[in-house]
Design a protein around this motif. Structure first.
Motif, mmCIF file in Angstrom:
data_model
loop_
_atom_site.group_PDB
_atom_site.id
_atom_site.type_symbol
_atom_site.label_atom_id
_atom_site.label_comp_id
_atom_site.label_asym_id
_atom_site.label_seq_id
_atom_site.Cartn_x
_atom_site.Cartn_y
_atom_site.Cartn_z
ATOM 1 N N SER A 17 75.089 -26.058 -73.504
ATOM 2 C CA SER A 17 75.733 -25.190 -72.526
ATOM 3 C C SER A 17 77.212 -25.542 -72.447
ATOM 4 O O SER A 17 77.576 -26.710 -72.283
ATOM 5 C CB SER A 17 75.095 -25.372 -71.153
ATOM 6 N N LEU A 18 78.046 -24.531 -72.554
ATOM 7 C CA LEU A 18 79.484 -24.785 -72.456
ATOM 8 C C LEU A 18 79.921 -25.063 -71.023
ATOM 9 O O LEU A 18 81.070 -25.420 -70.788
ATOM 10 C CB LEU A 18 80.275 -23.622 -73.070
ATOM 11 N N SER A 19 78.985 -24.967 -70.080
ATOM 12 C CA SER A 19 79.302 -25.390 -68.712
ATOM 13 C C SER A 19 79.604 -26.885 -68.682
ATOM 14 O O SER A 19 80.250 -27.369 -67.755
ATOM 15 C CB SER A 19 78.161 -25.042 -67.757
ATOM 16 N N ALA A 20 79.176 -27.612 -69.707
ATOM 17 C CA ALA A 20 79.493 -29.040 -69.812
ATOM 18 C C ALA A 20 80.995 -29.270 -69.915
ATOM 19 O O ALA A 20 81.471 -30.382 -69.665
ATOM 20 C CB ALA A 20 78.787 -29.653 -71.028
ATOM 21 N N TYR A 21 81.753 -28.230 -70.266
ATOM 22 C CA TYR A 21 83.202 -28.358 -70.430
ATOM 23 C C TYR A 21 83.966 -27.822 -69.218
ATOM 24 O O TYR A 21 85.193 -27.691 -69.274
ATOM 25 C CB TYR A 21 83.646 -27.666 -71.726
ATOM 26 N N ALA A 22 83.264 -27.523 -68.137
ATOM 27 C CA ALA A 22 83.932 -27.084 -66.906
ATOM 28 C C ALA A 22 84.902 -28.173 -66.471
ATOM 29 O O ALA A 22 84.576 -29.359 -66.499
ATOM 30 C CB ALA A 22 82.911 -26.810 -65.810
ATOM 31 N N GLY A 23 86.115 -27.778 -66.137
ATOM 32 C CA GLY A 23 87.146 -28.732 -65.737
ATOM 33 C C GLY A 23 87.994 -29.249 -66.880
ATOM 34 O O GLY A 23 88.973 -29.949 -66.659
ATOM 35 N N SER A 24 87.630 -28.892 -68.108
ATOM 36 C CA SER A 24 88.401 -29.309 -69.286
ATOM 37 C C SER A 24 89.256 -28.161 -69.800
ATOM 38 O O SER A 24 88.905 -26.988 -69.638
ATOM 39 C CB SER A 24 87.464 -29.735 -70.429
ATOM 40 N N VAL A 25 90.360 -28.507 -70.423
ATOM 41 C CA VAL A 25 91.125 -27.549 -71.214
ATOM 42 C C VAL A 25 90.446 -27.555 -72.587
ATOM 43 O O VAL A 25 90.192 -28.627 -73.148
ATOM 44 C CB VAL A 25 92.605 -27.980 -71.337
ATOM 45 N N THR A 146 91.478 -19.787 -86.580
ATOM 46 C CA THR A 146 91.991 -19.062 -85.429
ATOM 47 C C THR A 146 91.612 -19.892 -84.211
ATOM 48 O O THR A 146 90.511 -20.433 -84.141
ATOM 49 C CB THR A 146 91.376 -17.651 -85.354
ATOM 50 N N LYS A 147 92.536 -20.000 -83.264
ATOM 51 C CA LYS A 147 92.337 -20.891 -82.116
ATOM 52 C C LYS A 147 92.393 -20.103 -80.811
ATOM 53 O O LYS A 147 93.275 -19.283 -80.625
ATOM 54 C CB LYS A 147 93.430 -21.970 -82.101
ATOM 55 N N PHE A 148 91.452 -20.408 -79.916
ATOM 56 C CA PHE A 148 91.426 -19.806 -78.584
ATOM 57 C C PHE A 148 91.614 -20.924 -77.570
ATOM 58 O O PHE A 148 90.835 -21.875 -77.535
ATOM 59 C CB PHE A 148 90.097 -19.091 -78.327
ATOM 60 N N LEU A 149 92.642 -20.790 -76.744
ATOM 61 C CA LEU A 149 92.939 -21.775 -75.711
ATOM 62 C C LEU A 149 92.307 -21.307 -74.405
ATOM 63 O O LEU A 149 92.512 -20.172 -73.977
ATOM 64 C CB LEU A 149 94.458 -21.931 -75.555
ATOM 65 N N VAL A 150 91.541 -22.217 -73.787
ATOM 66 C CA VAL A 150 90.782 -21.908 -72.582
ATOM 67 C C VAL A 150 91.195 -22.880 -71.483
ATOM 68 O O VAL A 150 91.294 -24.091 -71.718
ATOM 69 C CB VAL A 150 89.264 -22.027 -72.870
ATOM 70 N N GLY A 151 91.410 -22.344 -70.285
ATOM 71 C CA GLY A 151 91.813 -23.174 -69.150
ATOM 72 C C GLY A 151 90.651 -23.942 -68.536
ATOM 73 O O GLY A 151 89.483 -23.728 -68.871
ATOM 74 N N VAL A 169 100.749 -25.847 -81.036
ATOM 75 C CA VAL A 169 100.132 -25.542 -79.738
ATOM 76 C C VAL A 169 100.121 -26.766 -78.814
ATOM 77 O O VAL A 169 99.758 -26.661 -77.645
ATOM 78 C CB VAL A 169 98.699 -24.981 -79.885
ATOM 79 N N LYS A 170 100.548 -27.889 -79.340
ATOM 80 C CA LYS A 170 100.509 -29.150 -78.603
ATOM 81 C C LYS A 170 101.212 -29.079 -77.251
ATOM 82 O O LYS A 170 100.679 -29.553 -76.247
ATOM 83 C CB LYS A 170 101.146 -30.242 -79.475
ATOM 84 N N PHE A 171 102.384 -28.481 -77.199
ATOM 85 C CA PHE A 171 103.154 -28.461 -75.951
ATOM 86 C C PHE A 171 102.525 -27.551 -74.911
ATOM 87 O O PHE A 171 102.525 -27.856 -73.720
ATOM 88 C CB PHE A 171 104.617 -28.096 -76.229
ATOM 89 N N GLU A 172 101.955 -26.428 -75.355
ATOM 90 C CA GLU A 172 101.274 -25.539 -74.414
ATOM 91 C C GLU A 172 100.034 -26.232 -73.836
ATOM 92 O O GLU A 172 99.747 -26.125 -72.653
ATOM 93 C CB GLU A 172 100.891 -24.225 -75.094
ATOM 94 N N ILE A 173 99.336 -26.962 -74.674
ATOM 95 C CA ILE A 173 98.179 -27.721 -74.206
ATOM 96 C C ILE A 173 98.616 -28.813 -73.251
ATOM 97 O O ILE A 173 98.015 -29.017 -72.190
ATOM 98 C CB ILE A 173 97.389 -28.300 -75.394
ATOM 99 N N ALA A 174 99.687 -29.510 -73.587
ATOM 100 C CA ALA A 174 100.183 -30.602 -72.729
ATOM 101 C C ALA A 174 100.522 -30.094 -71.335
ATOM 102 O O ALA A 174 100.236 -30.767 -70.337
ATOM 103 C CB ALA A 174 101.403 -31.259 -73.374
ATOM 104 N N ASP A 175 101.093 -28.898 -71.239
ATOM 105 C CA ASP A 175 101.415 -28.317 -69.931
ATOM 106 C C ASP A 175 100.152 -28.106 -69.092
ATOM 107 O O ASP A 175 100.188 -28.267 -67.867
ATOM 108 C CB ASP A 175 102.142 -26.972 -70.085
#
Length: 178
Positions: A17-25, A146-151, A169-175
């Motif tokens: 379950s990807l709910s395991a990643y709740a709270g993660s970028v 292809t990469k999808f960034l998720v909050g 994408v490192k800086f966008e992730i760091a933010d």
């Protein structure tokens, strides 16, 4: 709906379950072992090691839909990633990202961040134009890596097309991790 509402198959064929990643970028990437972009594994692993303690998760999804560049079985893919790139982030079971057999997670990601690229993508654009012209101007994933960034809330923030490197994408992730 967010990515937390989906389950995917591990390389060992169990449900995760990807709910395991709740709270993660989360950075979700369709990967392949025999692609010109395969060296991006190195940059992805570097991002993961630098950010995992601050809540970054990278999820790799092998896909054989692009030039049959991921022909191996899940166990072979796992070994390849570990031996050749020292990958420690999760690499799940092989999926389809486009078409009627697309994994529901990827159907969702594509709908949330349709993306597209044009001639500025250089040789990859020309390759897709020649080999998969029907994909241009659609929400389809155009190629491997292809990469999808998720909050942290599970919502899709942005799609990065194949030529965009993990270093870019490192800086966008760091933010998002601060």
């Amino acid at each position: 709906m967010t990515i937390h509402d989906f389950s995917v198959k591990s390389a060992g064929d169990s449900d995760v379950s990807l709910s395991a990643y709740a709270g993660s970028v989360v950075l979700i990437v369709n990967v392949a072992s025999k692609c010109g972009f395969t060296p991006q594994y190195e940059g992805l692993e570097s991002l993961y090691r630098d950010g995992q303690d601050r809540g970054l998760a990278i999820l790799g999804f092998p896909c054989n839909q692009f030039g049959e560049q991921e022909p191996g079985m899940d166990s072979e893919i796992q070994e390849f990633c570990s031996v050749n790139y020292g990958v420690t982030f999760p690499v799940f079971g092989k999926v389809e990202v486009n078409g009627p057999g697309a994994d529901p997670l990827y159907a969702y990601l594509r709908a949330e961040a349709p993306g597209d690229f044009g001639p500025s993508a250089g040789p990859l654009y020309e390759h897709v134009k020649a080999s998969r012209p029907e994909a241009l101007g659609t929400d389809e994933v155009k190629w491997n890596f292809t990469k999808f960034l998720v909050g942290r809330d599970g919502g899709v923030i942005r799609r990065f097309e194949t030529p965009v490197t993990p270093e870019e994408v490192k800086f966008e992730i760091a933010d998002l991790l601060d």
